[in-house]
Design a protein around this motif. Structure first.
Motif, short mmCIF file in Angstrom:
data_model
loop_
_atom_site.label_atom_id
_atom_site.label_comp_id
_atom_site.label_asym_id
_atom_site.label_seq_id
_atom_site.Cartn_x
_atom_site.Cartn_y
_atom_site.Cartn_z
N LEU A 252 0.69 -1.42 -0.07
CA LEU A 252 0.20 -0.05 0.15
C LEU A 252 0.78 1.35 0.31
O LEU A 252 0.54 2.22 -0.16
CB LEU A 252 -1.00 0.38 1.38
N GLU A 253 1.78 1.16 0.48
CA GLU A 253 3.04 2.28 0.69
C GLU A 253 3.18 2.27 -0.82
O GLU A 253 3.74 3.70 -1.07
CB GLU A 253 3.79 1.84 1.70
N ALA A 254 4.03 1.72 -1.42
CA ALA A 254 4.50 1.57 -2.91
C ALA A 254 3.39 2.71 -3.52
O ALA A 254 3.70 3.13 -4.51
CB ALA A 254 5.00 -0.01 -3.28
N TYR A 255 2.28 1.69 -3.33
CA TYR A 255 0.27 2.05 -4.55
C TYR A 255 0.94 3.85 -3.92
O TYR A 255 0.91 4.32 -5.59
CB TYR A 255 0.01 1.22 -3.45
N GLN A 256 0.57 3.76 -2.70
CA GLN A 256 0.56 5.33 -2.44
C GLN A 256 0.95 6.52 -3.53
O GLN A 256 1.40 7.50 -3.48
CB GLN A 256 0.28 5.49 -0.81
N GLU A 257 2.83 5.98 -3.06
CA GLU A 257 4.08 6.53 -3.36
C GLU A 257 3.70 6.83 -5.28
O GLU A 257 4.66 7.39 -5.65
CB GLU A 257 5.33 5.66 -3.25
N GLY A 258 3.25 5.82 -5.42
CA GLY A 258 3.21 6.09 -6.95
C GLY A 258 2.63 6.42 -7.65
O GLY A 258 2.01 7.07 -8.16
N LEU A 259 0.52 6.87 -6.89
CA LEU A 259 0.19 7.93 -6.88
C LEU A 259 0.52 9.05 -7.23
O LEU A 259 0.08 10.00 -7.53
CB LEU A 259 -1.02 7.73 -5.97
N LYS B 249 6.64 2.03 -9.07
CA LYS B 249 6.20 1.62 -7.55
C LYS B 249 5.03 1.47 -7.52
O LYS B 249 4.58 0.12 -7.17
CB LYS B 249 6.13 2.82 -7.09
N PHE B 250 3.87 1.15 -9.03
CA PHE B 250 3.18 0.35 -9.34
C PHE B 250 2.95 -0.82 -9.12
O PHE B 250 2.59 -1.67 -8.65
CB PHE B 250 2.17 1.22 -10.13
N ASN B 251 4.61 -1.36 -10.48
CA ASN B 251 5.11 -2.62 -9.88
C ASN B 251 5.43 -2.91 -8.76
O ASN B 251 5.40 -4.28 -8.94
CB ASN B 251 6.15 -2.46 -11.46
N GLU B 252 6.04 -2.63 -8.41
CA GLU B 252 6.90 -2.93 -6.73
C GLU B 252 6.13 -3.20 -6.11
O GLU B 252 5.77 -4.55 -5.70
CB GLU B 252 7.44 -1.68 -6.51
N ALA B 253 4.83 -2.30 -5.84
CA ALA B 253 3.50 -2.94 -5.45
C ALA B 253 2.68 -4.26 -5.45
O ALA B 253 2.97 -4.63 -5.10
CB ALA B 253 2.20 -1.41 -5.31
#
Length: 184
Positions: free
Chosen positions: A11-18, A32-36
């Motif tokens: 979720l942290e990686a997803y938020q960072e991607g956003l 970051k989305f791929n990392e999530a």
């Protein structure tokens, strides 16, 4: 030292991607989305992350990267609820690469195939409605290409190839604006 679980890292990686997507750093956002997605592939957020990575690329005209992401998404998540959006976005990526009738037809053909698949398999969606409109525009472009080549042959007094091109417009693209000229 505190350890965070996979879901909170994801979720942290997803938020960072956003956040990076909003700032315009689409490459880092997609990363970051791929990392999530990779952190917790069984999660409900994994397909969302994959789609967001594709959208990140699309938003800044990195169409080839977006298409690759979408092809992978369709292969990995074939039963995802927003699969229609993935096909629509893939069609848009092809569609927005169309320059004119004098250029390579492969992007036009790929866009038409993708939108046709979307219409045939997801009829009752808002994306299918727009896809139908875009197919009409694609058919205009394809008819324009046939007319362009037909005129070329006509000017050089190559009657049979010219007639064949004009006949293609009449047979396959009869709803376009070029039908009347082809008949003439």
């Amino acid at each position: 030292i505190t350890e965070t679980n996979l879901e909170s890292q994801m979720l942290e990686a997803y938020q960072e991607g956003l956040e990076n997507l909003k700032r315009g750093d689409v490459i880092y956002a997609a990363k970051k989305f791929n990392e999530a997605e990779n952190l917790f592939p069984q999660s409900d957020w994994a397909p969302k992350s994959s789609l967001m990575a594709a959208y990140s690329y699309y938003s800044q005209d990195y169409y080839e990267d977006a298409i690759l992401e979408l092809q992978r998404f369709i292969k990995v998540y074939p039963f995802y609820k927003n699969l229609d959006y993935a096909y629509y976005l893939k069609g848009l990526c092809w569609y927005e690469q169309i320059v004119d009738e004098k250029k390579d037809l492969q992007t036009i053909i790929n866009a038409k195939e993708t939108f046709t698949y979307l219409i045939n398999n997801f009829q009752n969606t808002e994306y299918a409605l727009d896809a139908e409109f875009k197919i009409d525009l694609i058919n205009d472009t394809l008819a324009s290409k046939e007319m362009y080549i037909g005129r070329y042959y006509f000017e050089r007094k190559k009657w049979i190839p010219a007639i064949n091109r004009f006949r293609t417009v009449i047979d396959e693209y009869d709803t376009t604006i070029y039908t009347e000229e082809a008949l003439h």
